[in-house]
Design an enzyme around this catalytic site. Structure first.
Site, PDB file in Angstrom:
ATOM      1  CG  ASP A   1      -2.012   6.351  -7.472  1.00 10.66           C
ATOM      2  OD1 ASP A   1      -1.315   5.914  -8.112  1.00 10.66           O
ATOM      3  OD2 ASP A   1      -2.037   7.609  -7.746  1.00 10.66           O
TER       4      ASP A   1
ATOM      5  CB  CYS B   1       1.324   7.647  -7.751  1.00 14.57           C
ATOM      6  SG  CYS B   1       2.384   8.865  -7.777  1.00 14.57           S
TER       7      CYS B   1
ATOM      8  CB  THR C   1       4.030  11.986 -11.665  1.00 13.41           C
ATOM      9  OG1 THR C   1       3.599  12.017 -10.208  1.00 13.41           O
ATOM     10  CG2 THR C   1       3.133  12.277 -12.823  1.00 13.41           C
TER      11      THR C   1
ATOM     12  CG  HIS D   1      25.772   9.808  -2.756  1.00 15.28           C
ATOM     13  ND1 HIS D   1      25.870  10.944  -3.558  1.00 15.28           N
ATOM     14  CD2 HIS D   1      26.520   8.908  -3.231  1.00 15.28           C
ATOM     15  CE1 HIS D   1      27.098  10.448  -4.174  1.00 15.28           C
ATOM     16  NE2 HIS D   1      27.498   9.440  -4.167  1.00 15.28           N
TER      17      HIS D   1
ATOM     18  CG  HIS E   1      27.279  10.103   1.425  1.00 23.79           C
ATOM     19  ND1 HIS E   1      27.048  11.525   0.638  1.00 23.79           N
ATOM     20  CD2 HIS E   1      28.362   9.699   0.590  1.00 23.79           C
ATOM     21  CE1 HIS E   1      27.825  11.476  -0.536  1.00 23.79           C
ATOM     22  NE2 HIS E   1      28.692  10.277  -0.534  1.00 23.79           N
TER      23      HIS E   1
HETATM   24  C1  RB5 Z   1      -3.581  10.067 -10.057  1.00 20.77           C
HETATM   25  O1  RB5 Z   1      -4.670  10.552 -11.288  1.00 20.77           O
HETATM   26  C2  RB5 Z   1      -2.374  10.859 -10.158  1.00 20.77           C
HETATM   27  O2  RB5 Z   1      -2.598  12.189  -9.790  1.00 20.77           O
HETATM   28  C3  RB5 Z   1      -1.469  10.123  -9.338  1.00 20.77           C
HETATM   29  O3  RB5 Z   1      -1.108   8.845  -9.578  1.00 20.77           O
HETATM   30  C4  RB5 Z   1       0.116  10.620  -9.270  1.00 20.77           C
HETATM   31  O4  RB5 Z   1       0.699  10.999 -10.502  1.00 20.77           O
HETATM   32  C5  RB5 Z   1       0.416  11.876  -8.103  1.00 20.77           C
HETATM   33  O5  RB5 Z   1       1.304  12.316  -8.140  1.00 20.77           O
END
Ligand code: RB5
Length: 142
Positions: free
Chosen positions: A7, A64, A66, A97, A133
């Site tokens: 994203d 993304c 996180t 695994h 596994h």
């Molecule tokens: C976008 O702002 C953020 O929420 C997305 O990149 C991600 O971290 C979601 O889990």
């Protein structure tokens, strides 16, 4: 062929990962997003996941902010085992695994130097093929 997607939060790190793959001579296909405009990570998770389950690509990389949202979304697709990794130990272990077929990372969590080491570890580690596994992965699929 590696499927890659992000994203807006992962866009810049994705550019660095793609430059790295190119340098390593590894073929990839970019499933978007294509700029830093705000967008919805499930869209790109689904595109990359579908590329893998269809057999078009062998493994995927999703990024993304996180790495959490995009991995949760990818794991909704049957046959996908997306692993969120922010260290090389996890990247190695999840290939050995879990036979993870997607590596997810958070661009707001780790820097590009570390991320590229994680990518290398993930792509260069084979599944162990160990019976226990395999059994556990089959249990996930069931
Ligand atoms: C976008 O702002 C953020 O929420 C997305 O990149 C991600 O971290 C979601 O889990």
């Amino acid at each position: 062929m590696i499927a890659i997607g992000s994203d807006h939060g992962g866009f810049r790190l994705k550019q660095e990962v793609m430059a790295h793959l190119k340098e390593m001579g590894i073929e990839y296909k970019d499933y978007g997003c294509y700029d830093e405009s705000s967008c919805d990570y499930p869209v790109y998770a689904k595109k990359v996941a579908n590329a893998i389950v269809s057999g078009e690509c062998e493994k995927g990389i999703l990024i993304c902010g996180t790495g959490i949202g995009i991995s949760i979304a990818a794991n909704k697709v049957k046959g996908i085992r997306a692993a969120l990794c922010h260290d090389t130990f996890s990247a190695q272990a999840t290939r050995e695994h879990n036979d993870a077929n997607i590596l997810a990372m958070g661009a707001r969590v780790i820097g590009p130097g570390h991320a590229l080491k994680i990518v290398d570890t993930f792509l260069n580690t084979e599944f162990s093929n160990d019976e226990r596994h395999i059994r556990r992965i089959n249990m996930i699929e069931d």
